[in-house]
Motif scaffolding. Structure first.
Motif, mmCIF file in Angstrom:
data_model
loop_
_atom_site.group_PDB
_atom_site.id
_atom_site.type_symbol
_atom_site.label_atom_id
_atom_site.label_comp_id
_atom_site.label_asym_id
_atom_site.label_seq_id
_atom_site.Cartn_x
_atom_site.Cartn_y
_atom_site.Cartn_z
ATOM 1 N N GLY A 197 29.610 11.447 -11.173
ATOM 2 C CA GLY A 197 28.797 10.237 -11.250
ATOM 3 C C GLY A 197 28.649 9.514 -9.920
ATOM 4 O O GLY A 197 27.724 8.731 -9.735
ATOM 5 N N HIS A 198 29.563 9.784 -9.014
ATOM 6 C CA HIS A 198 29.490 9.110 -7.717
ATOM 7 C C HIS A 198 29.018 10.044 -6.614
ATOM 8 O O HIS A 198 29.387 9.913 -5.459
ATOM 9 C CB HIS A 198 30.818 8.402 -7.402
ATOM 10 C CG HIS A 198 31.093 7.347 -8.424
ATOM 11 N ND1 HIS A 198 30.465 6.124 -8.394
ATOM 12 C CD2 HIS A 198 31.841 7.381 -9.561
ATOM 13 C CE1 HIS A 198 30.842 5.427 -9.467
ATOM 14 N NE2 HIS A 198 31.670 6.160 -10.182
ATOM 15 N N THR A 199 28.174 11.001 -7.011
ATOM 16 C CA THR A 199 27.449 11.812 -6.040
ATOM 17 C C THR A 199 26.216 11.001 -5.657
ATOM 18 O O THR A 199 25.493 10.517 -6.533
ATOM 19 C CB THR A 199 26.995 13.130 -6.709
ATOM 20 O OG1 THR A 199 28.130 13.759 -7.280
ATOM 21 C CG2 THR A 199 26.332 14.054 -5.696
ATOM 22 N N GLY A 235 23.286 4.441 -4.230
ATOM 23 C CA GLY A 235 22.462 5.574 -4.664
ATOM 24 C C GLY A 235 23.243 6.605 -5.457
ATOM 25 O O GLY A 235 22.850 7.768 -5.553
ATOM 26 N N CYS A 236 24.353 6.188 -6.080
ATOM 27 C CA CYS A 236 25.159 7.105 -6.897
ATOM 28 C C CYS A 236 24.374 7.520 -8.153
ATOM 29 O O CYS A 236 23.602 6.735 -8.706
ATOM 30 C CB CYS A 236 26.443 6.422 -7.363
ATOM 31 S SG CYS A 236 27.659 6.211 -6.075
ATOM 32 N N LEU A 237 24.646 8.732 -8.614
ATOM 33 C CA LEU A 237 24.033 9.241 -9.856
ATOM 34 C C LEU A 237 24.182 8.247 -11.000
ATOM 35 O O LEU A 237 23.244 7.976 -11.742
ATOM 36 C CB LEU A 237 24.698 10.577 -10.226
ATOM 37 C CG LEU A 237 24.226 11.250 -11.514
ATOM 38 C CD1 LEU A 237 22.771 11.681 -11.396
ATOM 39 C CD2 LEU A 237 25.105 12.459 -11.847
ATOM 40 N N TRP A 264 29.913 0.155 -7.519
ATOM 41 C CA TRP A 264 31.262 -0.415 -7.414
ATOM 42 C C TRP A 264 32.185 0.451 -6.552
ATOM 43 O O TRP A 264 33.176 -0.020 -6.002
ATOM 44 C CB TRP A 264 31.879 -0.690 -8.785
ATOM 45 C CG TRP A 264 32.121 0.528 -9.630
ATOM 46 C CD1 TRP A 264 31.350 0.966 -10.665
ATOM 47 C CD2 TRP A 264 33.201 1.468 -9.532
ATOM 48 N NE1 TRP A 264 31.863 2.111 -11.197
ATOM 49 C CE2 TRP A 264 33.015 2.447 -10.519
ATOM 50 C CE3 TRP A 264 34.310 1.577 -8.696
ATOM 51 C CZ2 TRP A 264 33.866 3.517 -10.708
ATOM 52 C CZ3 TRP A 264 35.181 2.658 -8.881
ATOM 53 C CH2 TRP A 264 34.946 3.608 -9.878
ATOM 54 N N CYS A 265 31.802 1.740 -6.409
ATOM 55 C CA CYS A 265 32.653 2.644 -5.627
ATOM 56 C C CYS A 265 32.497 2.420 -4.132
ATOM 57 O O CYS A 265 33.254 2.972 -3.336
ATOM 58 C CB CYS A 265 32.353 4.093 -5.979
ATOM 59 S SG CYS A 265 30.798 4.694 -5.292
ATOM 60 N N GLY A 266 31.474 1.632 -3.739
ATOM 61 C CA GLY A 266 31.301 1.357 -2.318
ATOM 62 C C GLY A 266 30.100 2.067 -1.709
ATOM 63 O O GLY A 266 29.626 1.681 -0.650
HETATM 64 ZN ZN LIG Z 1 29.422 5.132 -7.029
#
Ligand SMILES: [Zn+2]
Length: 422
Positions: free
Chosen positions: A241-243, A259-261, A254-256
């Motif tokens: 999901g964070h690709t 454009g994450c999936l 939220w991961c920083g």
């Molecule tokens: Zn992300």
């Protein structure tokens, strides 16, 4: 008073135990036949397992002439397990036996953003409620399994820094529950637990190479390769999901990253896109739902698509394509035989899953795609709890831990010993 010296169980004991767990009941002669052990060794191992509460005599097997042999079976009700799954806005808890069967369940709305103390307090209340409901002759609790939304340092049972809610990083989840219930506790990423549930009791049962994709408000993933759950060097394995899939989104995830999936194709994103389509008039069906005062979420988008709304259909297929393209990279890297999609929102014939199936196949090496099946979980949201139960039982019955607790007849009260060295 010294503690008995831990004895690593013999491989023959483990193979008898594994067969008892995978069959509903089996005779000693059959055990000898299927393990290749002598009858004398089988009889000894069964006695050892009965002595430590893991096996019991069952009913009579069908006679093939002469005296009917007695069956021996795994003692699934030798102990109970407390299991829990924490999602972003809710907690589900359960009581399970040692076969992974869920005996009781309860749930409550709790926002993980309220922090670990408030969330775990609610989990403990639900656990306590289930324990008081049990009959007086119930078996002792042998362990706890808990899934949290984010990566976990499994050696310490603490969440790793990058979790979606504040306050959780490095919180001693395992130590808190172990101290309160006096049993060993295992903490795991909830998506990993769902994958484990699918492999042990769901549509991926018996498969060694599996990609599990959780499509919830966000997108998560887990990889089983060679029969083993892959956690990676930092606990992030499978986080598809964070690709980053686009440079057009500049708002931070939220991961920083941006454009994450998950920011584009997760259910929360789909709901927002539906809301925009309703507001702009691009989707008259969604606009009508909105005019009734209802908020547009992914369920409304699914309903509108099945009622023939082209905009909703397009939103869902676009998301399915993006998820499929990302998953195809995983297919080429780990070569799974099955992809199970869980999360309880989508069904096999909706536009998102349609596009996902087509894209994941088209983007994968033809020979990797050939034997790949793509399916939607039949366990739904129960997968996480079932996975948690198996995680605990598999750990407790591993040769390393049997050596630690089997002499005592119960793992209760031995959390410190069991968690020594991870
Ligand atoms: Zn992300």
């Amino acid at each position: 008073m010294g503690r008995p010296r831990p004895q690593v169980p013999s491989p023959s004991l483990i193979s008898v135990l594994d067969l008892l767990r995978s069959t509903g009941g089996i005779t000693r002669p059959e055990l000898a036949q299927r393990t290749g052990l002598t009858r004398k060794v089988v009889v000894q191992r069964v006695e050892e397992l009965i002595a430590c509460g893991l096996a019991e005599d069952g009913g009579m097997a069908r006679s093939s002439g002469g005296r009917a042999p007695r069956e021996v079976r795994f003692r699934a009700n030798g102990g109970h397990l407390l299991i829990a799954e924490l999602a972003a806005t809710s907690v589900t808890v359960g009581l399970a036996d040692l076969s992974g069967a869920i005996l009781d369940e309860a749930a409550a709305d709790v926002d993980a953003r309220s922090g670990p103390d408030a969330t775990l307090e609610r989990v403990e209340q639900l656990f306590d409620g289930m324990l008081t409901k049990r009959s007086a002759d119930s078996p002792p609790v042998w362990g706890i399994g808990i899934g949290i939304p984010g990566p976990v340092a499994t050696a310490t049972g603490r969440p790793i820094g990058a979790v979606s809610a504040p306050g959780w990083a490095d919180y001693p989840v395992r130590d808190r529950l172990a101290a309160r219930y006096d049993v060993p506790v295992w903490v795991e990423n909830e998506v990993n637990l769902m994958a484990l549930g699918e492999v042990r009791a769901g549509l991926a049962k018996g498969r060694d190479d599996v990609l599990f994709v959780k499509l919830g408000s966000g997108i998560g993933g887990a990889i089983i390769a060679g029969g083993t759950l892959q956690r990676g060097s930092g606990g992030f394995a499978g986080e598809i999901g964070h690709t980053v899939v686009t440079t057009e989104v500049t708002e931070p995830c939220w991961c920083g990253q941006s454009g994450c999936l998950t920011q584009i194709a997760g259910a929360r994103a789909l709901g927002n896109q539906g809301e925009q389509a309703a507001a702009s008039g691009r989707s008259p069906i969604l606009a009508a739902i909105r005019a009734e005062g209802r908020r547009i979420g992914v369920r409304e988008v699914l309903t509108a698509a099945s009622a023939g709304d082209p905009t909703s259909h397009q939103l869902l297929s676009h998301a399915g394509e993006l998820i499929g393209r990302t998953a195809s990279v995983v297919v080429n890297v780990v070569n799974p035989s099955v992809i199970v999609v869980g999360g309880g929102l989508f069904s096999i014939d909706d536009p998102l899953m349609d596009a996902f199936r087509t894209t994941v196949r088209a983007g994968s090496l033809p020979s990797a795609a050939e034997d790949l099946s793509v399916t939607v979980s039949a366990l739904g949201n129960a997968a996480g709890l079932i996975g948690a139960a198996y995680l605990v039982v598999d750990e407790l019955l591993s040769p390393r831990l049997l050596a630690v607790w089997s002499e005592y007849g119960t793992p209760q009260g031995l959390a410190d010993l069991i968690h020594q060295g991870g």
